[in-house]
Design an enzyme around this catalytic site. Structure first.
Site, PDB file in Angstrom:
ATOM      1  CE  LYS A   1      -6.331  68.649  11.845  1.00 42.21           C
ATOM      2  NZ  LYS A   1      -7.624  69.139  12.239  1.00 42.21           N
TER       3      LYS A   1
ATOM      4  NE  ARG B   1      -6.530  80.703  25.621  1.00 39.27           N
ATOM      5  CZ  ARG B   1      -7.784  81.086  25.441  1.00 39.27           C
ATOM      6  NH1 ARG B   1      -8.759  80.304  25.831  1.00 39.27           N
ATOM      7  NH2 ARG B   1      -8.070  82.234  24.891  1.00 39.27           N
TER       8      ARG B   1
ATOM      9  CG  HIS C   1      -5.897  71.587 -15.287  1.00 31.62           C
ATOM     10  ND1 HIS C   1      -6.066  71.772 -16.637  1.00 31.62           N
ATOM     11  CD2 HIS C   1      -6.815  70.660 -14.918  1.00 31.62           C
ATOM     12  CE1 HIS C   1      -7.067  71.012 -17.062  1.00 31.62           C
ATOM     13  NE2 HIS C   1      -7.532  70.329 -16.025  1.00 31.62           N
TER      14      HIS C   1
ATOM     15  CD  GLU D   1      -9.563  68.607   9.102  1.00 28.54           C
ATOM     16  OE1 GLU D   1      -9.601  69.760   8.653  1.00 28.54           O
ATOM     17  OE2 GLU D   1      -9.233  68.351  10.270  1.00 28.54           O
TER      18      GLU D   1
ATOM     19  CD  GLU E   1      -3.391  71.776  12.846  1.00 26.83           C
ATOM     20  OE1 GLU E   1      -4.393  71.097  12.660  1.00 26.83           O
ATOM     21  OE2 GLU E   1      -3.420  72.866  13.438  1.00 26.83           O
TER      22      GLU E   1
ATOM     23  CD1 TRP F   1       0.780  82.053  20.241  1.00 26.54           C
ATOM     24  CD2 TRP F   1      -0.287  83.657  19.119  1.00 26.54           C
ATOM     25  NE1 TRP F   1       0.748  81.694  18.916  1.00 26.54           N
ATOM     26  CE2 TRP F   1       0.106  82.649  18.207  1.00 26.54           C
ATOM     27  CE3 TRP F   1      -0.966  84.769  18.622  1.00 26.54           C
ATOM     28  CZ2 TRP F   1      -0.167  82.723  16.843  1.00 26.54           C
ATOM     29  CZ3 TRP F   1      -1.236  84.839  17.265  1.00 26.54           C
ATOM     30  CH2 TRP F   1      -0.836  83.825  16.395  1.00 26.54           C
TER      31      TRP F   1
ATOM     32  CE  LYS G   1      -8.478  73.195  20.392  1.00 27.31           C
ATOM     33  NZ  LYS G   1      -8.522  72.281  19.235  1.00 27.31           N
TER      34      LYS G   1
ATOM     35  CB  CYS H   1      -3.166  85.773  25.294  1.00 29.27           C
ATOM     36  SG  CYS H   1      -2.142  86.631  24.114  1.00 29.27           S
TER      37      CYS H   1
ATOM     38  CG  ASN I   1      -6.239  86.990  26.558  1.00 31.60           C
ATOM     39  OD1 ASN I   1      -5.083  87.137  26.952  1.00 31.60           O
ATOM     40  ND2 ASN I   1      -6.906  85.862  26.686  1.00 31.60           N
ATOM     41  N   GLY I   2      -6.357  90.168  23.433  1.00 27.40           N
ATOM     42  CA  GLY I   2      -6.986  90.986  22.395  1.00 27.40           C
ATOM     43  C   GLY I   2      -5.976  91.925  21.776  1.00 27.40           C
TER      44      GLY I   2
END
Ligand code: F6R
Length: 606
Positions: free
Chosen positions: A483, A27, A502, A479, A486, A75, A601, A2, A99-100
């Site tokens: 990337k 964000r 395995h 990494e 997402e 969000w 973000k 948010c 926010n939170g």
């Protein structure tokens, strides 16, 4: 996550708020809303979807002139994505954005319902508005103080009281808020990107302090009701740095900014060719008595730790473990004052990383953070901080933040090794030279875009993909995989190449793409034999190698050759290749690279 913006001053508040929300779009959010003061009281307009949908609605529904208001991008956490659940929320005389997460909102809701008062939304934030209104008898500060005693969890609030026109109150616990007073008025936001248009000088609202914003300035009141002057901070980037600058996407711009970001990060820390951290307030005594290092962070930041571990252990020969912050914080870890805990975070506000740091502080460890956003919670709560100088990172997928994190980890390892006597001054200088040389190597790899774009086209219709590598190449595989998934939504997994037999090799069938990293000479033959194994089962292999190793191109379908470089430094160049692959795969699928679905973000809640 948010986003928050609040403004009171001389300018058109609707304009300031919607522009601020546009800046905060990166964000990640699913709906947006604003509340502003009009001659008829506080008016609220909300909309599911993009900020542009909100702007259309604002144009249609209000021609009021206004110079004070609050705005929010949401969000969804509590309650679905609906106009009703969108912020701002009102209760009685109170209108707020939040926010939170208010953890005890269900209990509080029951208390209200027992009195016949029912919320209209499903959000914890509306319950917070109800609590503040319940405590309100005309004195906003008293109400905020009493209400926050009843609220459990993390929050950043901007609050308007109907009978206190032109004033915005703010308070925070955990979630970030930054503010600036200018000749044009006072502005507050969840991050600097929304403030930069108005001021480069700002302050972080200290936790549990209340900010009172008026047209004439901002007063910050501490818990003892005394006005204080919070320390001012300054950013050295500007609005242009937070814009796309001719690139189609922020991600592409940020990929290209890596040489400069690394230069800005390591040059001030190089003195007489040696690594130097004194100017950052990191004295050599930080290494005294340390017999173990724990590196923690989330996602890409944690992956940077995997690379850092390699260099630290190689040079200093003390154990280094890399822990996922969300696991570490609940793992009852064995920590003591001889442990150095390094937390890594671009935003400096990731809730799990912050909690991991708090735990390390509680256990008496020395704590050092590597952070990009200045003055943020993680930076402030660490004993020592090494800032990365990447400038604002706007794209959700982290790129330049990762490579600058690597550069700081390497530089730190060189200093540590030098101070401990593990390497000589000459060796430290050689390492530093190689670190500086990565700037040119990355610049070279940036010219591979056309080749990588055409290779990545082949991933357009893939559903599953594997990254394989050994040692540092495995760290880079992790990494590369995050990337790719997402932003392209292609399912992928990173596998230590030796682990394939395995289990995973059963998934390799005709045309399944395998991206194999084979840049490390000590395990080159082993990795190449894994490449042969997957190829003989039909895999389409994209091989990333180091120019020095002269690998036979017929082993794979596509080969991407990094410039000649020392094995320990290939992560810088490999990272760029992997970023390009993810970027161009997503582009070939027609996706919005900067704002992938469901992702935020800065993850400021658990
Ligand atoms: C991936 C990505 C995330 C972040 C993670 C930690 O591209 O961006 O995995 O790395 O959310 O964020 P910070 O570094 O802000 O703590």
């Amino acid at each position: 996550m948010c986003g928050i913006i609040g403004y009171t001053g001389q300018q058109d508040a609707k304009e300031v708020l919607t522009e601020g929300l546009r800046q905060l779009e990166y964000r990640g959010y699913d709906s947006a809303g604003i509340a502003f003061l009009t001659d008829d009281g506080i008016k609220t307009i909300k909309s599911v979807g993009k900020v542009e949908c909100l702007c259309d609605k604002v144009k249609k529904e209000s021609d009021d002139a206004t110079t004070c208001g609050i705005g929010h991008t949401r969000w969804a956490t509590h309650g679905g994505v609906t106009d009703t659940n969108c912020h701002p929320h009102s209760a009685g005389k109170v209108t707020l954005i939040h926010n939170g997460i208010i953890e005890n909102y269900k209990e509080l809701q029951k208390e209200f319902e027992a009195k016949g008062i029912h919320p209209v939304s499903q959000t914890d934030s509306e319950i917070a508005a109800m609590v503040i209104n319940d405590c309100y008898d005309g004195d906003p500060i008293k109400a905020i103080r009493s209400a926050t005693k009843r609220l459990e969890g993390a929050y950043a609030f901007c609050i308007m009281f109907e009978d206190h026109p032109d004033v915005i109150y703010a308070i925070r616990n955990g979630s970030p808020l930054v503010a600036a007073a200018t000749d044009e008025g006072s502005v507050i936001a969840s991050d600097m990107v929304a403030l930069i248009k108005y001021s480069k000088d700002y302050f972080v609202l200290p936790e549990h302090h209340i900010a009172r914003l008026t047209k004439d300035g901002i007063v910050v009141i501490n818990e003892n009701h005394v006005a204080i002057d919070p320390p001012m901070l300054h950013v050295n980037w500007d609005v242009a740095a937070a814009k796309k600058g001719g690139y189609d996407y922020f991600m592409l711009k940020e990929i290209h900014e890596q040489p400069e970001a690394i230069r800005n990060t390591i040059t001030p820390r190089t003195k007489d060719g040696l690594p130097y951290l004194e100017d950052d307030g990191v004295p050599d005594t930080i290494f005294d008595g340390i017999n173990r290092i724990v590196i923690t962070g989330c996602g890409t930041a944690m992956h940077a730790g995997l690379v850092g571990k390699n260099m630290l252990e190689h040079l200093i020969r003390i154990p280094v473990s890399v822990e996922i912050a969300s696991e570490f914080r609940y793992s009852n870890p064995i920590l003591d004052p001889h442990t150095l805990v390094i937390t890594i975070s671009q935003s400096g506000e990731t809730a799990d990383t912050k909690a991991a740091l708090e735990l390390a502080n509680k256990c008496g460890c020395k704590t050092l953070s590597i952070v990009n956003a200045k003055g943020t919670s993680i930076a402030r709560e660490s004993d020592y901080v090494l800032y990365t100088h990447a400038g604002p990172e706007i794209a959700v997928a982290s790129t330049k933040a990762y490579t600058v994190q690597l550069s700081v980890l390497y530089l730190f390892a060189f200093r540590f090794a030098l101070v401990r006597g593990c390497i000589s001054e000459q060796e430290a200088r050689d390492y530093m030279k190689k670190l500086h040389a990565t700037i040119d190597d990355i610049t070279t790899v940036l010219t591979y875009d056309t080749q990588i774009q055409s290779i990545s086209e082949r991933l357009k219709h893939s559903e599953d993909l594997f990254f394989i590598g050994r040692g540092l190449d495995y760290a880079l595989s992790c990494e590369g995989s995050i990337k790719l998934k997402e932003i392209s939504y292609i399912h992928s997994e990173a596998y230590a190449a030796g682990e394939l037999k395995h289990g995973t090799i059963s998934l390799i069938t005709d045309n399944v793409p395998v991206i194999a990293l084979a840049t490390q000479r000590n395990v080159l033959a082993k990795t190449l034999s894994n490449v042969v194994e997957v190829r003989s089962r039909g895999a389409m292999v994209i091989l990333i190698t180091n120019a020095d190793t002269q690998v036979d191109a017929s082993l794979c379908d596509h080969m991407i050759t990094l410039p000649k470089m020392d094995d320990a430094f290939t992560p810088f160049a490999s990272a760029v290749v992997l970023q390009y692959i993810a970027y161009y795969a997503a582009i070939s699928r027609g996706l919005n690279v900067d704002q992938p679905r469901n992702l935020a973000k800065s993850v400021t809640v658990e």
